[in-house]
Write a protein that holds these residues in place. Structure first.
Motif, PDB file in Angstrom:
ATOM      1  N   LEU A  99       0.843  -1.197   0.000  1.00 29.73           N
ATOM      2  CA  LEU A  99       0.000   0.000   0.000  1.00 29.73           C
ATOM      3  C   LEU A  99       0.880   1.251   0.000  1.00 29.73           C
ATOM      4  CD1 LEU A  99      -3.001   0.963   0.271  1.00 29.73           C
ATOM      5  CD2 LEU A  99      -2.572   1.173   2.711  1.00 29.73           C
ATOM      6  N   ALA A 100       1.995   1.184   0.726  1.00 29.49           N
ATOM      7  CA  ALA A 100       2.890   2.337   0.802  1.00 29.49           C
ATOM      8  C   ALA A 100       3.721   2.482  -0.470  1.00 29.49           C
ATOM      9  CB  ALA A 100       3.799   2.188   2.014  1.00 29.49           C
ATOM     10  N   ALA A 101       4.245   1.341  -0.978  1.00 29.25           N
ATOM     11  CA  ALA A 101       5.197   1.432  -2.090  1.00 29.25           C
ATOM     12  C   ALA A 101       4.505   1.484  -3.445  1.00 29.25           C
ATOM     13  CB  ALA A 101       6.157   0.245  -2.039  1.00 29.25           C
ATOM     14  N   ASP A 102       3.387   0.809  -3.566  1.00 24.07           N
ATOM     15  CA  ASP A 102       2.720   0.724  -4.864  1.00 24.07           C
ATOM     16  C   ASP A 102       1.222   0.971  -4.636  1.00 24.07           C
ATOM     17  OD1 ASP A 102       2.233   0.342  -7.458  1.00 24.07           O
ATOM     18  OD2 ASP A 102       2.833  -1.773  -7.541  1.00 24.07           O
ATOM     19  N   THR A 103       0.949   2.188  -4.195  1.00 23.48           N
ATOM     20  CA  THR A 103      -0.400   2.516  -3.712  1.00 23.48           C
ATOM     21  C   THR A 103      -1.453   2.287  -4.789  1.00 23.48           C
ATOM     22  OG1 THR A 103       0.704   4.225  -2.444  1.00 23.48           O
ATOM     23  CG2 THR A 103      -1.667   4.285  -2.455  1.00 23.48           C
ATOM     24  N   GLU A 104      -1.173   2.806  -5.997  1.00 20.47           N
ATOM     25  CA  GLU A 104      -2.224   2.771  -7.020  1.00 20.47           C
ATOM     26  C   GLU A 104      -2.614   1.338  -7.391  1.00 20.47           C
ATOM     27  OE1 GLU A 104      -1.907   5.684 -10.133  1.00 20.47           O
ATOM     28  OE2 GLU A 104      -3.054   4.375 -11.475  1.00 20.47           O
ATOM     29  N   SER A 105      -1.619   0.471  -7.614  1.00 17.30           N
ATOM     30  CA  SER A 105      -2.035  -0.876  -8.029  1.00 17.30           C
ATOM     31  C   SER A 105      -2.668  -1.635  -6.864  1.00 17.30           C
ATOM     32  CB  SER A 105      -0.904  -1.660  -8.703  1.00 17.30           C
ATOM     33  OG  SER A 105       0.196  -1.657  -7.901  1.00 17.30           O
TER      34      SER A 105
END
Ligand SMILES: Nc1ncnc2c1ncn2[C@@H]1O[C@H](COP(=O)(O)OS(=O)(=O)O)[C@@H](OP(=O)(O)O)[C@H]1O
Length: 345
Positions: free
Chosen positions: A267-273
């Motif tokens: 959620l922090a590193a790749d929020t959009e996906s």
């Protein structure tokens, strides 16, 4: 004459407001004294009266409101406020009246009534074709009660759990709780707060909670006590990270495909996906999303915070204490997921 006609309804409304105001705020303050942070004197705070009026209207219109289609059950400090904001961006998602309902802690009345719980959600016609949800991380502190209640009310609901590595989640929660003004734990050191929660873990309230969950499973209605609500709300630093215990309670009552586990790290590193993965899990159509880094979730709790926590950094000794505490619990979680530990967060 006209003035006289209005007198009786106005007096009745005033009385209803006073009684209702006392009822909702006194339970909140008793169960969760830190609410006093923003509302030190609710009788004199206009915002508190405005909230009371809105809740009174919502209670009166409960029968035409709906129940959640999905729940974000935690973990605390695993980005649940951010998730609440991101999911609310979807045009087919209607957010609830409050981010954390604390329904299970009696904030809609000590008798856990689906009818009163509905007051927090949109009306049927105001949310046609949309989903609505509750994002209450306190569910993961009392998973048996939460799973049993959600199952009784909404057997086909979907469940989302965000998992954060327990030591960092615990310390994040410590930093928040020890800074809450007006609460007994204000300014405690990390070790003192740890000891407090360990002390609470032997409380008889946990057995009461299991009994209530069993009653809900038998389709009975249940009421919680102030003692239970207090015990749960004061146990939010460590209990919310017992992932295996949480999931087992939900898997017992919901289909596995209705439960989505995401990693806080993703959620922090790749929020959009990660957000798109949740849309897909909820069967929501994909939509163009704004730059999610520009969305700053509001702190939704009615609390006033001190600038600094008493313990600024987790010491090696405290980290080792937590690692020992979570060792077996994390292994149970890894076994349940069928994955190595390091892949869990
Ligand atoms: N997008 C994103 N990326 C990285 N980190 C994020 C993000 N959103 C929230 N956070 C961090 O999540 C912590 C707050 O989690 P919650 O909103 O679940 O807290 S609460 O339980 O509702 O109080 C809190 O962690 P700490 O900073 O460690 O306290 C937030 O900084």
């Amino acid at each position: 004459m006209a003035a006289k006609m209005w007198l009786a309804p106005a007096a009745a409304l005033g009385l209803a407001h006073v009684v209702f105001h006392w009822w909702i705020w006194s339970w909140q303050f008793e169960a969760f004294p830190s609410f006093r942070g923003t509302y030190p004197a609710p009788w004199r705070t206009l915002r508190a009266h405005w909230l009371t009026l809105q809740r009174l209207f919502r209670f009166a219109t409960s029968p035409i409101r709906r129940l959640p289609d999905f729940y974000i059950i935690g973990a605390p400090k695993a980005g649940t406020s951010a998730l609440y904001s991101y999911l609310s961006l979807h045009p087919a998602v209607k957010e609830p009246f409050m981010k954390e309902s604390r329904f299970l802690s009696g904030m809609c009345g000590s008798r856990l009534s689906g009818l009163l719980y509905r007051s927090l959600f949109p009306t049927w016609w105001g949310s046609r074709g949309c989903l609505t949800f509750d994002s209450d991380a306190t569910a993961s502190l009392q998973p048996a009660l939460a799973a049993a209640m959600y199952k009784q009310l909404t057997p086909n609901a979907k469940i989302i759990l965000s998992c954060r590595e327990p030591c960092s989640g615990v310390f994040s929660m410590y930093k928040m709780r020890s800074r809450i003004k007006g609460r007994g734990e204000h300014h405690l050191s990390f070790r003192d707060m740890y000891d407090l929660e360990m002390g609470l873990s032997t409380s008889v309230e946990w057995q009461n909670l299991e009994d209530l969950a069993a009653a809900l499973d038998r389709n009975e209605s249940v009421a919680i006590t102030l003692g239970l609500a207090r015990c749960v709300l004061c146990s939010s630093m460590i209990r919310g990270f017992h992932y295996a215990d949480i999931l087992l309670e939900f898997y017992r009552r919901f289909k596995p495909e209705n439960v989505l586990i995401i990693r806080f790290k993703d959620l922090a590193a790749d929020t959009e996906s990660t957000v798109r993965r949740i849309f897909s899990f909820l069967d929501l159509p994909d939509i163009p999303l704004p730059d999610l880094t520009t969305i700053h979730p509001q702190d939704v709790m009615d609390i006033a915070l001190e600038e600094e926590a008493q313990t600024a950094e987790l010491s090696q000794a405290d980290r080792s204490l937590l690692e020992a505490y979570f060792q077996v619990r994390n292994q149970d979680f890894a076994k349940l997921m069928g994955k190595p530990l390091e892949e869990l967060w």
